[in-house]
Every structure is written in C-alpha cells, then in structure tokens.
Scaffold this motif. Structure first.
Motif, PDB file in Angstrom:
ATOM      1  N   GLN A  26       4.446  31.928 -12.444  1.00 29.74           N
ATOM      2  CA  GLN A  26       4.975  30.852 -13.266  1.00 29.74           C
ATOM      3  C   GLN A  26       4.777  29.536 -12.542  1.00 29.74           C
ATOM      4  N   LYS A  27       4.711  28.472 -13.302  1.00 31.54           N
ATOM      5  CA  LYS A  27       4.536  27.146 -12.735  1.00 31.54           C
ATOM      6  C   LYS A  27       5.836  26.385 -12.902  1.00 31.54           C
ATOM      7  N   LYS A  30       5.010  21.168 -10.236  1.00 33.42           N
ATOM      8  CA  LYS A  30       3.649  21.192  -9.704  1.00 33.42           C
ATOM      9  C   LYS A  30       3.418  22.385  -8.787  1.00 33.42           C
ATOM     10  N   THR A  31       4.372  23.306  -8.716  1.00 37.31           N
ATOM     11  CA  THR A  31       4.297  24.435  -7.802  1.00 37.31           C
ATOM     12  C   THR A  31       4.043  25.726  -8.567  1.00 37.31           C
ATOM     13  N   LEU A  32       3.060  26.515  -8.113  1.00 37.11           N
ATOM     14  CA  LEU A  32       2.799  27.826  -8.685  1.00 37.11           C
ATOM     15  C   LEU A  32       3.594  28.853  -7.892  1.00 37.11           C
TER      16      LEU A  32
END
Length: 105
Positions: A26-27, A30-32
């Motif tokens: 999941q995103k 701005k972080t996956l």
C-alpha cells in the motif's frame, strides 16, 4: 568485476510481518509500505463494527452520488486547505470522503 547495487523495493515495513501469509502493498503518502496479515479474523463482527461499516458504506454512496457542481465546490475548499503549511488531506477523494463522513455523525 561487476558491482551489484540492490534496488530498494520497499522503503518501510509496518506492523508484524511473518512468513506464512500473503503479502500486501500500500502507498501511504509518498511511502510504499508492505506487510503480511497474520492470524486472520475468525470471530464475527460486533454490533459497533457493523454500524461503523454501514456508516462507511453510506459515506461512500454519498460520494458517488455527488453532482459535478458539488465536486467543484469541494475542489475549491480542498485547494484552499492545500495552501496551509501542513495540509490534512493530500487527495481530493480523501477530502470529499472525510467531509461526507462528518455529515453522518
């Protein structure tokens, strides 16, 4: 001799991660992120949880039923909150859903 540089597929891990369940991605902003669901739910939902799920479904249906004029009005207020130093909502859909959810209280 070749140099090997690994590519970071995932920046952060969140929650408990184990090896016997499916992985999800999941995103968040701005972080996956990635994780695994360990010990899936086996007990039935409580009355409070079912009420919360119904409220969520109502808010989602209200978002889908919005007219283009209402969406435009939400878009102007969304853009105004984006100009603040620390905006609470990053996407228009998230902003609209939050506003419609608040109406159901």
């Amino acid at each position: 001799m070749a140099h090997y540089k690994p590519i970071d597929m995932v920046d952060h891990y969140r929650g408990k991660i184990c090896s016997h369940s499916d992985t999800y991605f999941q995103k968040r902003g701005k972080t996956l992120c990635t994780g695994r669901i360990c010990n899936p739910r086996t007990k039935p939902f409580s009355a409070e949880e079912l009420a919360r799920q119904a409220k969520f479904a109502q808010a989602r249906a209200a978002v889908i039923a919005l007219t283009p004029e209402q969406i435009t009005a939400y878009e102007t207020t969304f853009k105004a909150q984006l100009k603040s130093p620390n905006p609470k909502y990053q996407t228009l859909q998230g902003y609209i859903f939050a506003q419609e959810y608040k109406k159901l209280v």
